[in-house]
Design a protein around this motif. Structure first.
Motif, PDB file in Angstrom:
ATOM      1  N   ARG A 201       0.827  -1.202   0.000  1.00  0.00           N
ATOM      2  CA  ARG A 201       0.000   0.000   0.000  1.00  0.00           C
ATOM      3  C   ARG A 201       0.862   1.252   0.000  1.00  0.00           C
ATOM      4  O   ARG A 201       1.009   1.953   1.010  1.00  0.00           O
ATOM      5  CB  ARG A 201      -0.954  -0.020   1.193  1.00  0.00           C
ATOM      6  N   VAL A 202       1.439   1.538  -1.151  1.00  0.00           N
ATOM      7  CA  VAL A 202       2.237   2.740  -1.357  1.00  0.00           C
ATOM      8  C   VAL A 202       1.770   3.406  -2.641  1.00  0.00           C
ATOM      9  O   VAL A 202       1.173   2.763  -3.513  1.00  0.00           O
ATOM     10  CB  VAL A 202       3.748   2.423  -1.438  1.00  0.00           C
ATOM     11  N   ALA A 203       2.015   4.709  -2.730  1.00  0.00           N
ATOM     12  CA  ALA A 203       1.677   5.483  -3.928  1.00  0.00           C
ATOM     13  C   ALA A 203       0.208   5.272  -4.302  1.00  0.00           C
ATOM     14  O   ALA A 203      -0.682   5.371  -3.469  1.00  0.00           O
ATOM     15  CB  ALA A 203       2.617   5.118  -5.070  1.00  0.00           C
ATOM     16  N   GLN A 204      -0.054   4.937  -5.573  1.00  0.00           N
ATOM     17  CA  GLN A 204      -1.426   4.801  -6.052  1.00  0.00           C
ATOM     18  C   GLN A 204      -2.179   3.667  -5.365  1.00  0.00           C
ATOM     19  O   GLN A 204      -3.387   3.762  -5.132  1.00  0.00           O
ATOM     20  CB  GLN A 204      -1.412   4.571  -7.569  1.00  0.00           C
ATOM     21  N   TYR A 205      -1.478   2.596  -4.986  1.00  0.00           N
ATOM     22  CA  TYR A 205      -2.157   1.462  -4.357  1.00  0.00           C
ATOM     23  C   TYR A 205      -2.695   1.813  -2.973  1.00  0.00           C
ATOM     24  O   TYR A 205      -3.542   1.113  -2.443  1.00  0.00           O
ATOM     25  CB  TYR A 205      -1.207   0.272  -4.243  1.00  0.00           C
ATOM     26  N   ASN A 206      -2.225   2.906  -2.394  1.00  0.00           N
ATOM     27  CA  ASN A 206      -2.711   3.310  -1.083  1.00  0.00           C
ATOM     28  C   ASN A 206      -4.136   3.828  -1.145  1.00  0.00           C
ATOM     29  O   ASN A 206      -4.809   3.940  -0.116  1.00  0.00           O
ATOM     30  CB  ASN A 206      -1.788   4.383  -0.498  1.00  0.00           C
ATOM     31  N   THR A 207      -4.615   4.155  -2.334  1.00  0.00           N
ATOM     32  CA  THR A 207      -5.988   4.638  -2.501  1.00  0.00           C
ATOM     33  C   THR A 207      -6.974   3.502  -2.749  1.00  0.00           C
ATOM     34  O   THR A 207      -8.177   3.735  -2.800  1.00  0.00           O
ATOM     35  CB  THR A 207      -6.067   5.631  -3.679  1.00  0.00           C
ATOM     36  N   PHE A 208      -6.496   2.270  -2.899  1.00  0.00           N
ATOM     37  CA  PHE A 208      -7.372   1.143  -3.185  1.00  0.00           C
ATOM     38  C   PHE A 208      -8.070   0.684  -1.903  1.00  0.00           C
ATOM     39  O   PHE A 208      -7.417   0.372  -0.914  1.00  0.00           O
ATOM     40  CB  PHE A 208      -6.579  -0.020  -3.777  1.00  0.00           C
ATOM     41  N   GLY A 209      -9.397   0.633  -1.941  1.00  0.00           N
ATOM     42  CA  GLY A 209     -10.160   0.103  -0.829  1.00  0.00           C
ATOM     43  C   GLY A 209     -10.430  -1.374  -0.997  1.00  0.00           C
ATOM     44  O   GLY A 209     -10.019  -1.998  -1.988  1.00  0.00           O
ATOM     45  N   GLU A 210     -11.132  -1.950  -0.030  1.00  0.00           N
ATOM     46  CA  GLU A 210     -11.406  -3.384  -0.081  1.00  0.00           C
ATOM     47  C   GLU A 210     -12.241  -3.755  -1.292  1.00  0.00           C
ATOM     48  O   GLU A 210     -12.050  -4.812  -1.895  1.00  0.00           O
ATOM     49  CB  GLU A 210     -12.129  -3.811   1.199  1.00  0.00           C
ATOM     50  N   ASN A 211     -13.165  -2.861  -1.692  1.00  0.00           N
ATOM     51  CA  ASN A 211     -14.020  -3.175  -2.838  1.00  0.00           C
ATOM     52  C   ASN A 211     -13.257  -3.182  -4.154  1.00  0.00           C
ATOM     53  O   ASN A 211     -13.749  -3.675  -5.170  1.00  0.00           O
ATOM     54  CB  ASN A 211     -15.190  -2.187  -2.913  1.00  0.00           C
ATOM     55  N   SER A 212     -12.038  -2.635  -4.167  1.00  0.00           N
ATOM     56  CA  SER A 212     -11.230  -2.656  -5.386  1.00  0.00           C
ATOM     57  C   SER A 212     -10.781  -4.070  -5.739  1.00  0.00           C
ATOM     58  O   SER A 212     -10.436  -4.343  -6.894  1.00  0.00           O
ATOM     59  CB  SER A 212      -9.999  -1.759  -5.230  1.00  0.00           C
ATOM     60  N   TYR A 213     -10.761  -4.961  -4.761  1.00  0.00           N
ATOM     61  CA  TYR A 213     -10.329  -6.345  -4.983  1.00  0.00           C
ATOM     62  C   TYR A 213     -11.492  -7.321  -4.919  1.00  0.00           C
ATOM     63  O   TYR A 213     -11.286  -8.530  -4.807  1.00  0.00           O
ATOM     64  CB  TYR A 213      -9.279  -6.733  -3.933  1.00  0.00           C
ATOM     65  N   GLU A 214     -12.716  -6.808  -4.979  1.00  0.00           N
ATOM     66  CA  GLU A 214     -13.895  -7.665  -4.861  1.00  0.00           C
ATOM     67  C   GLU A 214     -13.944  -8.699  -5.991  1.00  0.00           C
ATOM     68  O   GLU A 214     -13.595  -8.415  -7.132  1.00  0.00           O
ATOM     69  CB  GLU A 214     -15.154  -6.809  -4.904  1.00  0.00           C
ATOM     70  N   GLY A 215     -14.388  -9.894  -5.658  1.00  0.00           N
ATOM     71  CA  GLY A 215     -14.522 -10.951  -6.655  1.00  0.00           C
ATOM     72  C   GLY A 215     -13.267 -11.752  -6.884  1.00  0.00           C
ATOM     73  O   GLY A 215     -13.162 -12.492  -7.850  1.00  0.00           O
ATOM     74  N   ASN A 216     -12.265 -11.606  -6.001  1.00  0.00           N
ATOM     75  CA  ASN A 216     -11.017 -12.375  -6.103  1.00  0.00           C
ATOM     76  C   ASN A 216     -10.777 -13.076  -4.763  1.00  0.00           C
ATOM     77  O   ASN A 216      -9.996 -12.615  -3.930  1.00  0.00           O
ATOM     78  CB  ASN A 216      -9.841 -11.455  -6.447  1.00  0.00           C
ATOM     79  N   PRO A 217     -11.453 -14.201  -4.523  1.00  0.00           N
ATOM     80  CA  PRO A 217     -11.418 -14.832  -3.194  1.00  0.00           C
ATOM     81  C   PRO A 217     -10.050 -15.366  -2.796  1.00  0.00           C
ATOM     82  O   PRO A 217      -9.830 -15.652  -1.621  1.00  0.00           O
ATOM     83  CB  PRO A 217     -12.435 -15.971  -3.321  1.00  0.00           C
ATOM     84  N   LEU A 218      -9.127 -15.524  -3.727  1.00  0.00           N
ATOM     85  CA  LEU A 218      -7.812 -16.085  -3.396  1.00  0.00           C
ATOM     86  C   LEU A 218      -6.788 -15.028  -3.015  1.00  0.00           C
ATOM     87  O   LEU A 218      -5.650 -15.351  -2.709  1.00  0.00           O
ATOM     88  CB  LEU A 218      -7.295 -16.909  -4.584  1.00  0.00           C
ATOM     89  N   LEU A 219      -7.176 -13.751  -3.047  1.00  0.00           N
ATOM     90  CA  LEU A 219      -6.271 -12.688  -2.639  1.00  0.00           C
ATOM     91  C   LEU A 219      -6.228 -12.580  -1.122  1.00  0.00           C
ATOM     92  O   LEU A 219      -7.194 -12.901  -0.425  1.00  0.00           O
ATOM     93  CB  LEU A 219      -6.714 -11.350  -3.237  1.00  0.00           C
TER      94      LEU A 219
END
Length: 310
Positions: A201-219
């Motif tokens: 979670r640095v730079a642009q990835y720090n703005t990603f919320g939990e819903n940004s990874y929705e639908g990927n159960p293996l993450l």
């Protein structure tokens, strides 16, 4: 340009900007407009930035938007728009790269006073008024202006009632920086099948919320609640045991005694078989046994007689 956002304007968009062919920015967001988006919008041939978010607009997204070959920023979010997403936005400047990038500054039309009167047209060619547009990305609202604005492009159709699949032509929008189609009733393939740890979670990835990874159960990993560390069962409390554990201990001891007895019997049978087959070993064994018994006998007799004598 027309910046009338964040007011209490209401009614329908009829012919208010019907003849504004030189209009570059139309920002009517955060008002109370209703009805449909008018078809005359195709007459705004120079329109580059269209912000109609947070109103009560309904109906389809007009295909006339596809005739605006300068269009590069569209925000129609938070309305009641329905129907399909038109694939023809591929013909706007969201895809083409051979058009001339407009200048971020405006100048008054010749003949206008310093403060333009009603009906005075602004041309997008000078360097006296800096254009500014507000656009929301990942729930954060940013104001783009000056040269930065010329590099910004995006489409936000979120929070409507759009249906149908996402048109494959969306993949041709090579110039797009932001695309938000969330909170609709879209159908067809979605999500991915990503696995492993989420990016740091640095730079642009720090703005990603939990819903940004929705639908990927293996993450796993932040901001998800699923840890990447292997979970271990808690250690039992000292002195506490269950009936099941006691039963397991008894079963294990029974197996130990059975295996030990079986092994002992097998060794004895093996020795007896060897002695029965080989007469020389049998004779030697009996000799050793007789010698051992004789020695034990005299050892006991000597010790007992010595003890009684004293």
């Amino acid at each position: 340009m027309s910046h009338l956002s964040k007011n209490k304007l209401q009614g329908q968009l009829k012919e208010a900007f019907f003849n504004s062919s030189s209009l570059v920015t139309l920002d009517l967001g955060y008002n109370r407009f209703d009805g449909s988006i008018p078809t005359w919008i195709s007459r705004l041939s120079q329109l580059t930035y269209l912000i109609l978010s947070n109103n009560n607009l309904e109906g389809d997204v007009p295909t006339q938007l596809c005739q605006l070959n300068q269009l590069r920023l569209v925000d129609l979010s938070h309305n009641n728009l329905s129907g399909y997403i038109s694939p023809c936005l591929d013909f706007t400047s969201l895809h083409s790269s051979d058009h001339e990038v407009a200048s971020p500054f405006l100048n008054f039309h010749p003949g206008c006073s310093e403060v333009p009167n009603r009906g005075c047209i602004l041309e997008y060619q000078g360097d006296r008024i800096e254009e500014s547009v507000e656009f929301t990305t990942k729930t954060l609202s940013y104001s783009y202006h000056g040269k930065v604005l010329t590099y910004m492009s995006g489409v936000d159709l979120s929070c409507n009632k759009l249906t149908g699949p996402i048109p494959p032509q969306v993949g041709n929008h090579t110039r797009i920086h932001t695309l938000n189609l969330s909170d609709n009733n879209l159908t067809g393939p979605a999500h991915n099948n990503l696995s492993g740890r989420t990016p740091e979670r640095v730079a642009q990835y720090n703005t990603f919320g939990e819903n940004s990874y929705e639908g990927n159960p293996l993450l796993c990993g932040p901001p998800l609640h699923k840890s990447c560390e292997t979970t271990r069962p808690p250690s039992p409390i000292p002195g506490a045991s269950t009936d099941k554990e006691e039963d397991n201990d008894l079963i294990n001891m029974d197996i130990f005694y059975m295996s030990f007895t079986g092994s002992y019997i097998i060794v004895l049978l093996g020795i007896a078989a060897v002695l029965y087959i080989n007469p020389y070993w049998r004779q030697a064994w009996f000799y050793l046994a007789e010698t051992w018994m004789t020695s034990c006998y005299y050892f006991i007799v000597d010790n007992l007689s010595h003890r009684f004598c004293h």
